[in-house]
Design an enzyme around this catalytic site. Structure first.
Site, mmCIF file in Angstrom:
data_model
loop_
_atom_site.group_PDB
_atom_site.id
_atom_site.type_symbol
_atom_site.label_atom_id
_atom_site.label_comp_id
_atom_site.label_asym_id
_atom_site.label_seq_id
_atom_site.Cartn_x
_atom_site.Cartn_y
_atom_site.Cartn_z
ATOM 1 N N TYR A 28 137.760 2.720 -35.935
ATOM 2 C CA TYR A 28 138.070 4.125 -35.637
ATOM 3 C C TYR A 28 139.442 4.216 -34.955
ATOM 4 O O TYR A 28 140.278 5.051 -35.325
ATOM 5 C CB TYR A 28 136.975 4.689 -34.728
ATOM 6 C CG TYR A 28 137.176 6.124 -34.302
ATOM 7 C CD1 TYR A 28 136.838 7.176 -35.148
ATOM 8 C CD2 TYR A 28 137.688 6.436 -33.040
ATOM 9 C CE1 TYR A 28 137.026 8.493 -34.749
ATOM 10 C CE2 TYR A 28 137.867 7.739 -32.635
ATOM 11 C CZ TYR A 28 137.534 8.766 -33.494
ATOM 12 O OH TYR A 28 137.718 10.071 -33.091
ATOM 13 N N LYS A 83 142.908 6.129 -36.291
ATOM 14 C CA LYS A 83 143.576 7.212 -35.562
ATOM 15 C C LYS A 83 145.004 6.835 -35.176
ATOM 16 O O LYS A 83 145.889 7.695 -35.096
ATOM 17 C CB LYS A 83 142.753 7.604 -34.338
ATOM 18 C CG LYS A 83 141.387 8.213 -34.686
ATOM 19 C CD LYS A 83 141.523 9.498 -35.498
ATOM 20 C CE LYS A 83 140.206 10.215 -35.685
ATOM 21 N NZ LYS A 83 140.347 11.496 -36.418
HETATM 22 N N1 LIG Z 1 134.450 14.678 -30.185
HETATM 23 C C1 LIG Z 1 135.344 13.860 -29.665
HETATM 24 O O1 LIG Z 1 135.177 13.358 -28.546
HETATM 25 C C2 LIG Z 1 136.587 13.534 -30.436
HETATM 26 C C3 LIG Z 1 137.602 12.891 -29.752
HETATM 27 C C4 LIG Z 1 138.779 12.583 -30.422
HETATM 28 C C5 LIG Z 1 138.905 12.911 -31.756
HETATM 29 N N2 LIG Z 1 137.878 13.518 -32.409
HETATM 30 C C6 LIG Z 1 138.090 13.825 -33.818
HETATM 31 O O2 LIG Z 1 137.821 15.192 -34.036
HETATM 32 C C7 LIG Z 1 137.418 15.379 -35.391
HETATM 33 C C8 LIG Z 1 136.130 16.209 -35.413
HETATM 34 O O3 LIG Z 1 135.102 15.457 -34.816
HETATM 35 P P1 LIG Z 1 133.874 16.116 -34.042
HETATM 36 O O4 LIG Z 1 133.829 15.524 -32.700
HETATM 37 O O5 LIG Z 1 133.913 17.591 -34.201
HETATM 38 O O6 LIG Z 1 132.651 15.484 -34.855
HETATM 39 P P2 LIG Z 1 131.542 16.144 -35.798
HETATM 40 O O7 LIG Z 1 130.877 17.278 -35.118
HETATM 41 O O8 LIG Z 1 130.701 15.002 -36.250
HETATM 42 O O9 LIG Z 1 132.387 16.740 -37.005
HETATM 43 C C9 LIG Z 1 132.932 15.937 -38.012
HETATM 44 C C10 LIG Z 1 133.287 16.822 -39.175
HETATM 45 O O10 LIG Z 1 133.891 16.018 -40.197
HETATM 46 C C11 LIG Z 1 133.337 16.407 -41.427
HETATM 47 N N3 LIG Z 1 133.380 15.307 -42.398
HETATM 48 C C12 LIG Z 1 132.908 14.035 -42.253
HETATM 49 N N4 LIG Z 1 133.072 13.358 -43.410
HETATM 50 C C13 LIG Z 1 133.645 14.215 -44.292
HETATM 51 C C14 LIG Z 1 134.050 14.124 -45.649
HETATM 52 N N5 LIG Z 1 133.887 12.989 -46.357
HETATM 53 N N6 LIG Z 1 134.606 15.211 -46.244
HETATM 54 C C15 LIG Z 1 134.776 16.360 -45.546
HETATM 55 N N7 LIG Z 1 134.420 16.514 -44.263
HETATM 56 C C16 LIG Z 1 133.856 15.448 -43.645
HETATM 57 C C17 LIG Z 1 131.901 16.799 -41.111
HETATM 58 O O11 LIG Z 1 131.451 17.717 -42.082
HETATM 59 P P3 LIG Z 1 130.364 17.396 -43.251
HETATM 60 O O12 LIG Z 1 129.480 16.296 -42.740
HETATM 61 O O13 LIG Z 1 129.687 18.707 -43.445
HETATM 62 O O14 LIG Z 1 131.196 16.998 -44.433
HETATM 63 C C18 LIG Z 1 132.071 17.497 -39.775
HETATM 64 O O15 LIG Z 1 132.355 18.856 -39.957
HETATM 65 C C19 LIG Z 1 137.268 13.979 -35.986
HETATM 66 O O16 LIG Z 1 138.434 13.635 -36.720
HETATM 67 C C20 LIG Z 1 137.147 13.097 -34.758
HETATM 68 O O17 LIG Z 1 137.571 11.778 -35.006
HETATM 69 C C21 LIG Z 1 136.721 13.847 -31.775
#
Ligand SMILES: NC(=O)c1ccc[n+]([C@@H]2O[C@H](COP(=O)([O-])OP(=O)(O)OC[C@H]3O[C@@H](n4cnc5c(N)ncnc54)[C@H](OP(=O)(O)O)[C@@H]3O)[C@@H](O)[C@H]2O)c1
Length: 261
Positions: free
Chosen positions: A167, A171
């Site tokens: 991961y 990133k």
């Molecule tokens: N939460 C944190 O602490 C955090 C910190 C740093 C960065 N991030 C980044 O923020 C972003 C959103 O994460 P989140 O925390 O909101 O997690 P999340 O609630 O699990 O959301 C992830 C999203 O990605 C979509 N996704 C996954 N695989 C996909 C695919 N093959 N095609 C299209 N969409 C896909 C999922 O939608 P479907 O499953 O419906 O396709 C879901 O809407 C990610 O890039 C994550 O790495 C999060």
């Protein structure tokens, strides 16, 4: 300064939950028309219905970012429904928490195909269209220019996080991708920036905060707290706006100081 996005069209990938859902709401509340993309279309439709009820023009599109034909089809549908895309929030992502020796090829591909390959080809597909618009508008007013690409990287792209090697690698690559796009596309009026969120409570990590390891991790966070998606609202809107033209290629940590220590 009250930043509004009226007249702008935004595409948010990964809008079916977590940060993406919040990003879509905030952009819509700021006046943008929003296209919501992900694989779980039922969740996107529910969000689109809720947004429309509050006066936001919203459209749900099925998109699997690991499949190039799905990216193209989703973007074409979004543009047909709402108009040319001005703002991309390149947010879809997945995680796999393992020790280095435990990763399988399938784990590796799952993370890289979504977080890196997927994010690259989504940005390429939207960026190509923004470049074409900018070329067609050369010499005309500036309204067709001002594309904004916001890549959602992570603190893990700035410093590796424990048991998140692949991961973190994905990133870190998004950070360099952001700089490459900023450099090559800046002359077309396209600004590409990255947000590196710290720990924000969403489906990607929610269960972790209840575990002993999660509780231990909380104690090393600067303010001993996990962020909420709303903590990114102001930064997102600023990067989406057609002002701030000199902010291009910025890699912005939004992690409550985690990566500063
Ligand atoms: N939460 C944190 O602490 C955090 C910190 C740093 C960065 N991030 C980044 O923020 C972003 C959103 O994460 P989140 O925390 O909101 O997690 P999340 O609630 O699990 O959301 C992830 C999203 O990605 C979509 N996704 C996954 N695989 C996909 C695919 N093959 N095609 C299209 N969409 C896909 C999922 O939608 P479907 O499953 O419906 O396709 C879901 O809407 C990610 O890039 C994550 O790495 C999060």
């Amino acid at each position: 300064m009250d930043i509004r996005l009226d007249g702008r069209v935004a595409l948010v990938t990964g809008a079916s939950s977590g940060l993406g859902e919040r990003f879509a709401r905030v952009l819509g509340e700021s006046g943008a028309r929003v296209a919501l993309a992900a694989r779980r279309v039922d969740r996107l439709e529910a969000l689109a219905t809720a947004l429309r009820a509050s006066g936001v023009m919203a459209h749900a599109v099925a998109m699997d970012v690991t499949r190039l034909e799905s990216i193209e089809a989703g973007i074409e549908e979004a543009q047909a429904a709402l108009g040319p895309i001005d703002v991309l929030v390149n947010n879809s992502g997945v995680s796999a928490a393992k020790r280095l020796g435990e990763y399988t090829e399938a784990d590796y591909d799952h993370v890289m195909d979504t977080n890196l390959k997927g994010a690259f080809f989504v940005a390429q597909a939207v960026g190509r269209r923004m470049v074409a618009r900018a070329r067609a508008a050369a010499g005309a007013d500036d309204s067709a220019r001002g594309g904004r690409i916001i890549n959602i990287a992570s603190t893990a792209g700035l410093r590796p996080l424990a048991q998140l090697a692949v991961y973190s690698m994905s990133k870190a690559a998004i950070v360099q991708m952001t700089r490459s796009m900023a450099h090559e596309w800046g002359r077309f009026g396209i600004n590409t920036n990255a947000i590196c969120p710290g720990y924000i409570e969403t489906d990607i990590n929610r269960e972790h905060w209840e575990t002993p390891a999660g509780q231990k991790l909380l104690q090393i966070l600067p303010r001993r707290r996990v962020g909420q998606p709303a903590d990114l609202d102001a930064l997102l809107v600023m990067l989406a706006a057609n002002s701030g033209q000199f902010v291009n290629g910025a890699i912005i940590a939004a992690d409550d100081g985690l990566s500063a220590g």
